[in-house]
Design an enzyme around this catalytic site. Structure first.
Site, mmCIF file in Angstrom:
data_model
loop_
_atom_site.group_PDB
_atom_site.id
_atom_site.type_symbol
_atom_site.label_atom_id
_atom_site.label_comp_id
_atom_site.label_asym_id
_atom_site.label_seq_id
_atom_site.Cartn_x
_atom_site.Cartn_y
_atom_site.Cartn_z
ATOM 1 N N LYS A 1 -20.518 -1.274 -6.349
ATOM 2 C CA LYS A 1 -19.237 -1.177 -5.652
ATOM 3 C C LYS A 1 -19.331 -0.280 -4.421
ATOM 4 O O LYS A 1 -19.378 0.945 -4.546
ATOM 5 C CB LYS A 1 -18.173 -0.643 -6.619
ATOM 6 C CG LYS A 1 -17.942 -1.562 -7.825
ATOM 7 C CD LYS A 1 -16.896 -0.999 -8.762
ATOM 8 C CE LYS A 1 -16.712 -1.861 -10.005
ATOM 9 N NZ LYS A 1 -16.276 -3.248 -9.741
ATOM 10 N N THR A 2 -19.392 -0.907 -3.234
ATOM 11 C CA THR A 2 -19.498 -0.156 -1.985
ATOM 12 C C THR A 2 -18.680 -0.825 -0.883
ATOM 13 O O THR A 2 -18.341 -2.004 -0.972
ATOM 14 C CB THR A 2 -20.964 -0.107 -1.478
ATOM 15 O OG1 THR A 2 -21.383 -1.444 -1.163
ATOM 16 C CG2 THR A 2 -21.902 0.491 -2.514
ATOM 17 N N ALA A 3 -18.403 -0.051 0.170
ATOM 18 C CA ALA A 3 -17.770 -0.622 1.360
ATOM 19 C C ALA A 3 -18.712 -1.635 2.009
ATOM 20 O O ALA A 3 -18.271 -2.652 2.545
ATOM 21 C CB ALA A 3 -17.413 0.486 2.343
ATOM 22 N N ALA A 4 -20.003 -1.356 1.941
ATOM 23 C CA ALA A 4 -20.988 -2.264 2.528
ATOM 24 C C ALA A 4 -20.917 -3.645 1.880
ATOM 25 O O ALA A 4 -20.997 -4.670 2.564
ATOM 26 C CB ALA A 4 -22.389 -1.681 2.378
ATOM 27 N N GLU B 1 0.866 -1.204 0.000
ATOM 28 C CA GLU B 1 0.000 0.000 0.000
ATOM 29 C C GLU B 1 0.895 1.244 0.000
ATOM 30 O O GLU B 1 1.645 1.462 0.941
ATOM 31 C CB GLU B 1 -0.897 -0.019 1.243
ATOM 32 C CG GLU B 1 -1.634 1.288 1.519
ATOM 33 C CD GLU B 1 -2.548 1.759 0.399
ATOM 34 O OE1 GLU B 1 -3.539 1.076 0.108
ATOM 35 O OE2 GLU B 1 -2.250 2.823 -0.205
ATOM 36 N N CYS C 1 -26.572 0.988 -0.250
ATOM 37 C CA CYS C 1 -26.276 2.373 -0.572
ATOM 38 C C CYS C 1 -27.145 3.262 0.305
ATOM 39 O O CYS C 1 -28.355 3.331 0.109
ATOM 40 C CB CYS C 1 -26.561 2.630 -2.049
ATOM 41 S SG CYS C 1 -26.011 4.263 -2.550
ATOM 42 N N ASP D 1 -13.758 -2.900 -5.034
ATOM 43 C CA ASP D 1 -14.022 -2.119 -6.241
ATOM 44 C C ASP D 1 -13.227 -2.561 -7.475
ATOM 45 O O ASP D 1 -13.636 -2.273 -8.595
ATOM 46 C CB ASP D 1 -13.715 -0.634 -5.982
ATOM 47 C CG ASP D 1 -14.660 -0.006 -4.970
ATOM 48 O OD1 ASP D 1 -15.626 -0.669 -4.551
ATOM 49 O OD2 ASP D 1 -14.420 1.165 -4.599
ATOM 50 N N CYS E 1 -20.000 3.590 -5.166
ATOM 51 C CA CYS E 1 -21.183 4.212 -4.572
ATOM 52 C C CYS E 1 -22.035 4.952 -5.590
ATOM 53 O O CYS E 1 -21.993 6.174 -5.706
ATOM 54 C CB CYS E 1 -20.839 5.154 -3.429
ATOM 55 S SG CYS E 1 -22.304 5.479 -2.422
HETATM 56 P P1 FAD Z 1 -10.303 1.588 -1.613
HETATM 57 O O1 FAD Z 1 -10.893 1.709 -0.261
HETATM 58 O O2 FAD Z 1 -10.421 2.759 -2.523
HETATM 59 O O3 FAD Z 1 -8.785 1.173 -1.404
HETATM 60 C C1 FAD Z 1 -7.905 0.872 -2.467
HETATM 61 C C2 FAD Z 1 -6.492 0.949 -1.924
HETATM 62 O O4 FAD Z 1 -5.588 0.394 -2.896
HETATM 63 C C3 FAD Z 1 -6.042 2.374 -1.675
HETATM 64 O O5 FAD Z 1 -5.548 2.495 -0.357
HETATM 65 C C4 FAD Z 1 -4.967 2.604 -2.706
HETATM 66 O O6 FAD Z 1 -3.930 3.474 -2.263
HETATM 67 C C5 FAD Z 1 -4.455 1.202 -2.943
HETATM 68 N N1 FAD Z 1 -3.812 1.020 -4.259
HETATM 69 C C6 FAD Z 1 -4.186 1.552 -5.443
HETATM 70 N N2 FAD Z 1 -3.334 1.177 -6.409
HETATM 71 C C7 FAD Z 1 -2.407 0.373 -5.826
HETATM 72 C C8 FAD Z 1 -1.262 -0.308 -6.305
HETATM 73 N N3 FAD Z 1 -0.869 -0.230 -7.578
HETATM 74 N N4 FAD Z 1 -0.536 -1.037 -5.426
HETATM 75 C C9 FAD Z 1 -0.909 -1.116 -4.114
HETATM 76 N N5 FAD Z 1 -1.982 -0.473 -3.615
HETATM 77 C C10 FAD Z 1 -2.720 0.264 -4.457
HETATM 78 N N6 FAD Z 1 -19.552 2.864 0.239
HETATM 79 C C11 FAD Z 1 -20.545 2.493 1.100
HETATM 80 O O7 FAD Z 1 -20.608 1.337 1.477
HETATM 81 N N7 FAD Z 1 -21.460 3.397 1.557
HETATM 82 C C12 FAD Z 1 -21.410 4.689 1.195
HETATM 83 O O8 FAD Z 1 -22.227 5.491 1.648
HETATM 84 C C13 FAD Z 1 -20.386 5.125 0.306
HETATM 85 N N8 FAD Z 1 -20.295 6.416 -0.092
HETATM 86 C C14 FAD Z 1 -19.244 6.824 -0.861
HETATM 87 C C15 FAD Z 1 -19.136 8.156 -1.179
HETATM 88 C C16 FAD Z 1 -18.054 8.631 -1.906
HETATM 89 C C17 FAD Z 1 -17.974 10.086 -2.267
HETATM 90 C C18 FAD Z 1 -17.032 7.717 -2.311
HETATM 91 C C19 FAD Z 1 -15.824 8.209 -3.053
HETATM 92 C C20 FAD Z 1 -17.152 6.377 -2.010
HETATM 93 C C21 FAD Z 1 -18.251 5.908 -1.289
HETATM 94 N N9 FAD Z 1 -18.417 4.553 -0.982
HETATM 95 C C22 FAD Z 1 -19.449 4.155 -0.150
HETATM 96 C C23 FAD Z 1 -17.599 3.524 -1.665
HETATM 97 C C24 FAD Z 1 -16.476 2.952 -0.821
HETATM 98 O O9 FAD Z 1 -15.657 3.980 -0.325
HETATM 99 C C25 FAD Z 1 -15.661 1.996 -1.686
HETATM 100 O O10 FAD Z 1 -16.518 1.075 -2.319
HETATM 101 C C26 FAD Z 1 -14.633 1.231 -0.855
HETATM 102 O O11 FAD Z 1 -13.722 2.120 -0.265
HETATM 103 C C27 FAD Z 1 -13.893 0.230 -1.722
HETATM 104 O O12 FAD Z 1 -12.877 -0.394 -1.025
HETATM 105 P P2 FAD Z 1 -11.585 -0.963 -1.776
HETATM 106 O O13 FAD Z 1 -10.703 -1.484 -0.726
HETATM 107 O O14 FAD Z 1 -11.992 -1.814 -2.904
HETATM 108 O O15 FAD Z 1 -10.932 0.362 -2.414
HETATM 109 C C1 UQ1 Z 2 -22.182 -1.641 6.414
HETATM 110 O O1 UQ1 Z 2 -21.946 -2.654 7.061
HETATM 111 C C2 UQ1 Z 2 -21.104 -0.813 6.003
HETATM 112 O O2 UQ1 Z 2 -19.809 -1.142 6.305
HETATM 113 C C3 UQ1 Z 2 -19.314 -0.875 7.540
HETATM 114 C C4 UQ1 Z 2 -21.347 0.312 5.263
HETATM 115 O O3 UQ1 Z 2 -20.255 0.972 4.833
HETATM 116 C C5 UQ1 Z 2 -20.190 2.272 4.695
HETATM 117 C C6 UQ1 Z 2 -22.704 0.708 4.930
HETATM 118 O O4 UQ1 Z 2 -22.915 1.731 4.273
HETATM 119 C C7 UQ1 Z 2 -23.790 -0.122 5.371
HETATM 120 C C8 UQ1 Z 2 -25.195 0.314 5.058
HETATM 121 C C9 UQ1 Z 2 -23.529 -1.278 6.079
HETATM 122 C C10 UQ1 Z 2 -24.657 -2.187 6.513
HETATM 123 C C11 UQ1 Z 2 -24.921 -2.080 7.973
HETATM 124 C C12 UQ1 Z 2 -26.119 -1.963 8.535
HETATM 125 C C13 UQ1 Z 2 -26.213 -1.801 10.022
HETATM 126 C C14 UQ1 Z 2 -27.384 -1.968 7.767
#
Ligand code: FAD
Ligand code: UQ1
Length: 412
Positions: free
Chosen positions: A306-309, A35, A342, A298, A161
């Site tokens: 594609k979400t953290a959830a 990372e 979402c 993602d 998201c």
């Molecule tokens: P990321 O968390 O983006 O992490 C990827 C990591 O990989 C980064 O740390 C990066 O530095 C690293 N990386 C990149 N390239 C390389 C490389 N070549 N070598 C090594 N490391 C690398 N999700 C929800 O669940 N609920 C929400 O309400 C929500 N709202 C959002 C609102 C916004 C404005 C945004 C931007 C996102 C939102 N999300 C939400 C989406 C959520 O943030 C992502 O889906 C989640 O972070 C994806 O996790 P990930 O680990 O796949 O990617």
């Molecule tokens: C969730 O678990 C999660 O990860 C911690 C999110 O990430 C941002 C979410 O947005 C949501 C909705 C959940 C689901 C959790 C509950 C309590 C419905």
């Protein structure tokens, strides 16, 4: 060392949720996390940051604070993959080998694909919640807005998201109403897609809200260019009678959601599918060609939103299947059902909590009430409780998502 039991690429939401459990189970220095970033962001908070309801600081932690204690942090980026040699090559040229690989590098935000966006971002009313560099500008520009044309865009590509491009519109509209500039403001939403949200149950409610609050929706229109001198936005029309033409509109406020796609270094590798995503089985999360490779989050090919959830459920499946490989247990026993969520914030005291499977298109709601209705309770859960779950539990590998609460509440 340059060889590990497991190498995790990316220390974001997905990488850390997996690396925490694996490093705890497999012991010190069995797991490496590659990372490059110093800071880890909880990006879901950025919708709240962009509207002044949270601070950017609340969304960040030093990477060294959230890196699992037993994992080896390799502070570099992966430049390329050599899955035939069980190796990744770092930007510094060094090769790291593994028994198992987990790819969790996130999605690439392609700022440069909108003409003039990189130069104009953060200036003269042009902003985006999709970057730590500009998200505070959103709040600044909302607060100083004196009326005129406010445009919000959503691209035709997959994004993280899918609700975030419109959430900020609802929050801005509320603020402009309260500041008495709403009557001299024309709010337009431009989406490259043909629907406001993929799941009808939630889309229907969102359409009602847009109608009631006079938010105009334009479908199949994709932002292509910003003209900063004349303060105009140029859209490609993707369907209908005007297909193939462009549409140019003046703006006073422009919130951009840029096009996104698979990271270039994945796209260029043997791990990618035709679209560039890590090509994995949608149930087991195991690579379709390389048996000792997994992916989630993602950057993966998983056909759900594609979400953290979504990662809460994916990480549990991946860890179970990978540890079963290591301990020679029943192979591929855990299966991912496409769960994602979402939280659609529609105001500073209300939210529609969409939860569904991207595989079936069916709602998978946790709570024993209709989550498509705007509620204060789900607003407070999303703003105050879920971030705590994220820092205290998801990043520690102990949050598998709300599936067990669906059982408890009898909602599944
Ligand atoms: P990321 O968390 O983006 O992490 C990827 C990591 O990989 C980064 O740390 C990066 O530095 C690293 N990386 C990149 N390239 C390389 C490389 N070549 N070598 C090594 N490391 C690398 N999700 C929800 O669940 N609920 C929400 O309400 C929500 N709202 C959002 C609102 C916004 C404005 C945004 C931007 C996102 C939102 N999300 C939400 C989406 C959520 O943030 C992502 O889906 C989640 O972070 C994806 O996790 P990930 O680990 O796949 O990617
Ligand atoms: C969730 O678990 C999660 O990860 C911690 C999110 O990430 C941002 C979410 O947005 C949501 C909705 C959940 C689901 C959790 C509950 C309590 C419905």
């Amino acid at each position: 060392p340059s060889s590990y039991k497991v190498v995790v690429v990316g220390g974001g939401s997905a990488g850390l949720a997996v690396a925490s459990t694996l490093s705890e189970t497999l012991g010190k220095n069995a797991v490496a996390v590659v990372e490059p970033a110093d800071i880890h962001y909880y990006q879901p908070l950025w919708t709240f940051v962009g509207s002044g309801l949270k601070t950017l600081d609340e969304s960040k932690r030093a990477m060294k604070e959230v890196m699992p204690e037993n994992a080896q942090w390799i502070k570099d980026s992966v430049a390329s993959f050599s899955p035939d040699k069980n190796a990744v090559v770092l930007a510094n040229g060094e090769a790291i080998t593994y028994d198992y690989l987990v790819v969790a590098a996130g999605i690439q935000v392609n700022w440069g694909k909108i003409k003039n966006l990189p130069e104009t971002l953060g200036k003269n009313g042009v902003t985006s919640n999709y970057s730590a560099q500009s998200v505070e500008k959103t709040n600044e520009f909302i607060k100083s807005f004196k009326g005129g044309n406010a445009l919000f865009t959503m691209p035709s590509t997959p994004i993280k998201c899918a609700g975030a491009p419109q959430k900020i519109m609802y929050l801005a509209e509320e603020q402009w109403r309260k500041a008495n500039v709403r009557s001299q403001t024309n709010i337009q939403y431009f989406t490259g897609l043909g629907k406001i949200f993929a799941i009808d149950k939630y889309a229907n409610q969102l359409l009602k809200i847009c109608k009631a609050r006079n938010l105009n929706i334009n479908y199949f229109t994709d932002l292509a260019e910003i003209k900063p001198d004349t303060k105009e936005a140029v859209f490609n029309v993707l369907a209908g009678e005007a297909k193939g033409t462009t549409l140019t509109l003046p703006y006073d406020f422009l919130h951009v959601t840029p096009p996104m796609g698979a990271p270039d270094f994945i796209k260029a590798s043997a791990l990618a599918n035709a679209d560039g995503w890590v090509d994995i089985n949608k149930e087991t999360l195991r690579h379709n060609r390389f048996n000792n490779v997994y992916a989630l989050g993602d950057c993966s090919s998983l056909p759900t939103s594609k979400t953290a959830a979504a990662i809460t459920a994916q990480s549990a499946v991946l860890k179970s299947n990978l540890l079963s490989d290591i301990y020679n247990e029943n192979r591929d026993a855990a299966k991912y059902d496409g769960y994602t969520s979402c939280p659609l914030v529609t105001g500073s005291d209300k939210l529609i909590l969409a939860e569904f499977s991207g595989y079936t298109g069916q709602p998978q709601e946790t709570f024993p009430f209709d989550q498509s209705q705007e509620r204060l309770s789900t607003y407070l859960i999303t703003k105050e409780i879920i971030p705590e779950i994220y820092w205290r539990s998801m990043l520690k590998g102990t949050w598998d998502g709300p599936a067990k609460y669906r059982k408890l509440f009898g909602t599944n």
